[in-house]
Design a protein around this motif. Sequence first.
Motif, PDB file in Angstrom:
ATOM      1  N   TRP A   1      27.186 -13.715  31.561  1.00 15.06           N
ATOM      2  CA  TRP A   1      27.951 -12.487  31.286  1.00 15.06           C
ATOM      3  C   TRP A   1      27.663 -11.418  32.327  1.00 15.06           C
ATOM      4  O   TRP A   1      28.577 -10.756  32.820  1.00 15.06           O
ATOM      5  CB  TRP A   1      27.600 -11.967  29.896  1.00 15.06           C
ATOM      6  CG  TRP A   1      28.140 -10.594  29.630  1.00 15.06           C
ATOM      7  CD1 TRP A   1      29.443 -10.256  29.390  1.00 15.06           C
ATOM      8  CD2 TRP A   1      27.386  -9.371  29.597  1.00 15.06           C
ATOM      9  NE1 TRP A   1      29.556  -8.896  29.204  1.00 15.06           N
ATOM     10  CE2 TRP A   1      28.317  -8.324  29.325  1.00 15.06           C
ATOM     11  CE3 TRP A   1      26.052  -9.049  29.750  1.00 15.06           C
ATOM     12  CZ2 TRP A   1      27.921  -6.997  29.219  1.00 15.06           C
ATOM     13  CZ3 TRP A   1      25.658  -7.731  29.640  1.00 15.06           C
ATOM     14  CH2 TRP A   1      26.588  -6.716  29.383  1.00 15.06           C
ATOM     15  N   LEU A   2      26.384 -11.245  32.695  1.00 16.36           N
ATOM     16  CA  LEU A   2      26.022 -10.253  33.710  1.00 16.36           C
ATOM     17  C   LEU A   2      26.749 -10.531  35.027  1.00 16.36           C
ATOM     18  O   LEU A   2      27.257  -9.610  35.679  1.00 16.36           O
ATOM     19  CB  LEU A   2      24.506 -10.267  33.954  1.00 16.36           C
ATOM     20  CG  LEU A   2      23.608  -9.708  32.842  1.00 16.36           C
ATOM     21  CD1 LEU A   2      22.146  -9.901  33.214  1.00 16.36           C
ATOM     22  CD2 LEU A   2      23.895  -8.233  32.585  1.00 16.36           C
TER      23      LEU A   2
ATOM     24  N   SER B   1      20.421 -18.956  25.329  1.00 15.61           N
ATOM     25  CA  SER B   1      20.614 -17.511  25.166  1.00 15.61           C
ATOM     26  C   SER B   1      20.657 -16.800  26.511  1.00 15.61           C
ATOM     27  O   SER B   1      21.545 -15.986  26.768  1.00 15.61           O
ATOM     28  CB  SER B   1      19.479 -16.918  24.316  1.00 15.61           C
ATOM     29  OG  SER B   1      19.455 -17.490  23.032  1.00 15.61           O
ATOM     30  N   ILE B   2      19.701 -17.117  27.381  1.00 15.99           N
ATOM     31  CA  ILE B   2      19.670 -16.396  28.664  1.00 15.99           C
ATOM     32  C   ILE B   2      20.744 -16.919  29.620  1.00 15.99           C
ATOM     33  O   ILE B   2      21.198 -16.191  30.503  1.00 15.99           O
ATOM     34  CB  ILE B   2      18.270 -16.406  29.307  1.00 15.99           C
ATOM     35  CG1 ILE B   2      17.788 -17.814  29.605  1.00 15.99           C
ATOM     36  CG2 ILE B   2      17.270 -15.670  28.418  1.00 15.99           C
ATOM     37  CD1 ILE B   2      16.507 -17.842  30.440  1.00 15.99           C
ATOM     38  N   ARG B   3      21.165 -18.188  29.449  1.00 13.77           N
ATOM     39  CA  ARG B   3      22.305 -18.672  30.238  1.00 13.77           C
ATOM     40  C   ARG B   3      23.545 -17.844  29.918  1.00 13.77           C
ATOM     41  O   ARG B   3      24.298 -17.440  30.796  1.00 13.77           O
ATOM     42  CB  ARG B   3      22.581 -20.144  29.925  1.00 13.77           C
ATOM     43  CG  ARG B   3      21.695 -21.125  30.639  1.00 13.77           C
ATOM     44  CD  ARG B   3      22.300 -22.524  30.602  1.00 13.77           C
ATOM     45  NE  ARG B   3      21.243 -23.510  30.801  1.00 13.77           N
ATOM     46  CZ  ARG B   3      20.632 -24.157  29.827  1.00 13.77           C
ATOM     47  NH1 ARG B   3      20.952 -23.930  28.568  1.00 13.77           N
ATOM     48  NH2 ARG B   3      19.680 -25.036  30.096  1.00 13.77           N
TER      49      ARG B   3
ATOM     50  N   ASN C   1      23.846 -14.999  38.423  1.00 14.66           N
ATOM     51  CA  ASN C   1      23.453 -15.888  37.334  1.00 14.66           C
ATOM     52  C   ASN C   1      22.300 -16.778  37.808  1.00 14.66           C
ATOM     53  O   ASN C   1      22.496 -17.849  38.395  1.00 14.66           O
ATOM     54  CB  ASN C   1      24.629 -16.750  36.888  1.00 14.66           C
ATOM     55  CG  ASN C   1      24.281 -17.603  35.678  1.00 14.66           C
ATOM     56  OD1 ASN C   1      23.165 -17.562  35.175  1.00 14.66           O
ATOM     57  ND2 ASN C   1      25.233 -18.387  35.206  1.00 14.66           N
ATOM     58  N   ILE C   2      21.094 -16.337  37.548  1.00 14.78           N
ATOM     59  CA  ILE C   2      19.894 -17.042  38.012  1.00 14.78           C
ATOM     60  C   ILE C   2      19.567 -18.265  37.165  1.00 14.78           C
ATOM     61  O   ILE C   2      18.611 -18.992  37.451  1.00 14.78           O
ATOM     62  CB  ILE C   2      18.684 -16.082  38.041  1.00 14.78           C
ATOM     63  CG1 ILE C   2      18.431 -15.502  36.645  1.00 14.78           C
ATOM     64  CG2 ILE C   2      18.877 -14.980  39.072  1.00 14.78           C
ATOM     65  CD1 ILE C   2      17.178 -14.655  36.530  1.00 14.78           C
TER      66      ILE C   2
ATOM     67  N   VAL D   1      17.338 -13.384  24.329  1.00 16.69           N
ATOM     68  CA  VAL D   1      17.333 -12.466  25.473  1.00 16.69           C
ATOM     69  C   VAL D   1      16.089 -11.578  25.435  1.00 16.69           C
ATOM     70  O   VAL D   1      15.402 -11.386  26.449  1.00 16.69           O
ATOM     71  CB  VAL D   1      18.609 -11.600  25.490  1.00 16.69           C
ATOM     72  CG1 VAL D   1      18.509 -10.489  26.541  1.00 16.69           C
ATOM     73  CG2 VAL D   1      19.837 -12.464  25.760  1.00 16.69           C
ATOM     74  N   LYS D   2      15.791 -11.049  24.271  1.00 13.22           N
ATOM     75  CA  LYS D   2      14.636 -10.148  24.140  1.00 13.22           C
ATOM     76  C   LYS D   2      13.317 -10.893  24.381  1.00 13.22           C
ATOM     77  O   LYS D   2      12.364 -10.330  24.912  1.00 13.22           O
ATOM     78  CB  LYS D   2      14.661  -9.480  22.765  1.00 13.22           C
ATOM     79  CG  LYS D   2      15.791  -8.459  22.643  1.00 13.22           C
ATOM     80  CD  LYS D   2      15.901  -7.859  21.260  1.00 13.22           C
ATOM     81  CE  LYS D   2      17.052  -6.854  21.198  1.00 13.22           C
ATOM     82  NZ  LYS D   2      17.239  -6.284  19.849  1.00 13.22           N
ATOM     83  N   ARG D   3      13.281 -12.179  24.011  1.00 19.09           N
ATOM     84  CA  ARG D   3      12.086 -12.982  24.266  1.00 19.09           C
ATOM     85  C   ARG D   3      11.867 -13.137  25.775  1.00 19.09           C
ATOM     86  O   ARG D   3      10.742 -13.072  26.269  1.00 19.09           O
ATOM     87  CB  ARG D   3      12.226 -14.354  23.611  1.00 19.09           C
ATOM     88  CG  ARG D   3      10.988 -15.239  23.772  1.00 19.09           C
ATOM     89  CD  ARG D   3      11.201 -16.614  23.159  1.00 19.09           C
ATOM     90  NE  ARG D   3      11.313 -16.536  21.717  1.00 19.09           N
ATOM     91  CZ  ARG D   3      12.151 -17.256  20.981  1.00 19.09           C
ATOM     92  NH1 ARG D   3      12.988 -18.092  21.578  1.00 19.09           N
ATOM     93  NH2 ARG D   3      12.189 -17.142  19.683  1.00 19.09           N
ATOM     94  N   PHE D   4      12.966 -13.333  26.508  1.00 17.34           N
ATOM     95  CA  PHE D   4      12.868 -13.475  27.966  1.00 17.34           C
ATOM     96  C   PHE D   4      12.411 -12.168  28.614  1.00 17.34           C
ATOM     97  O   PHE D   4      11.566 -12.161  29.513  1.00 17.34           O
ATOM     98  CB  PHE D   4      14.223 -13.893  28.541  1.00 17.34           C
ATOM     99  CG  PHE D   4      14.232 -14.041  30.043  1.00 17.34           C
ATOM    100  CD1 PHE D   4      13.513 -15.055  30.662  1.00 17.34           C
ATOM    101  CD2 PHE D   4      14.962 -13.161  30.834  1.00 17.34           C
ATOM    102  CE1 PHE D   4      13.525 -15.191  32.049  1.00 17.34           C
ATOM    103  CE2 PHE D   4      14.969 -13.288  32.214  1.00 17.34           C
ATOM    104  CZ  PHE D   4      14.246 -14.310  32.827  1.00 17.34           C
TER     105      PHE D   4
END
Length: 310
Positions: A91-92, A84-86, A100-101, A42-45
């Motif tokens: 969750w968002l 990770s971002i999925r 959910n993009i 997430v932090k990388r994104f």
Amino acid sequence: MKELIPLTEIKQYEPKFNELINSFTRYLDVSPNSTKSYLAGVKRFISFMSENGITTPTRDTVIMYKKALIEKYSANTVAISLSSIRKFFGWLESEGLYANITAGIKSPKIDSGHKKDAFTAIQLKAILSKIDRKCLEGKRDYAIFALMSACGLRTIEIQRANVCDIRNTYGEYCLYIMGKGKTSKSDFVKLSAPVLNAIRDYLNARGAVSEDEPLFASCSKRNKGGRLTTQSISRICKNAMRMSGFNSPRLTAHSLRHSAVTLALLGGLSIQDVSRFARHSNIAITMVYSHDIERLRSKCEGVISSAIFN
């Protein structure tokens, strides 16, 4: 659906950003290591967004991010980062914070073949013979290399092992291990006499140790007696390989696991038996090794060459 405050703007307000990440962490029902991996992804994104001046990410942002990852990392690393971002944007959306993009964004295809090479039994014997067993560090390195070669252990399984994990089970000395993705030491490998003797030789040279101490400890001044890291274990194995002239990037600590599985299959053991030994989550993983061996035994190329050149 209410919009989340732009992610890169949230990061400027550290308490609010930390609150968001902490809520996501509580939502994750995975092991601590997996949680750490998700958060890193997430932090990388978010860093990617910041570097590109993006404050409100869209599906196109994710596609652009995926392309940037593919240029820098392996397919496996890209898949983990996208996973990770999925999870994060899923969750968002469930919290009503952001759409959910990541929906419909596919990971690159991961090659099911082996990324590392295996050693022959003769090569492993040659490497072991080069390790200096006169000092404590050498005795430790020999025991680690012997254990990984004969039992097909992963570096994380070596790292997690304690002295008390060696137990006599129905007359067989076994090392109980916490395998990949496991939370308890429910799996075990049997210790052959040469491997057990190597471990005992090291422990005797190490002196009095308590049962809950690491089975293999650091010899460095900075962390003497402390638990080795997986990176240190990988380095120990790689150094041993280099001393015997094996310095290919395709030969790493994980090659020892490949070697153990391959040698077991070459020895005539069944797919089922080898799959249990390797603790593969799916027998299809073991089948990859079997297919490789069958392919190497094939005489197709020889028959074709004879037809063409003879």
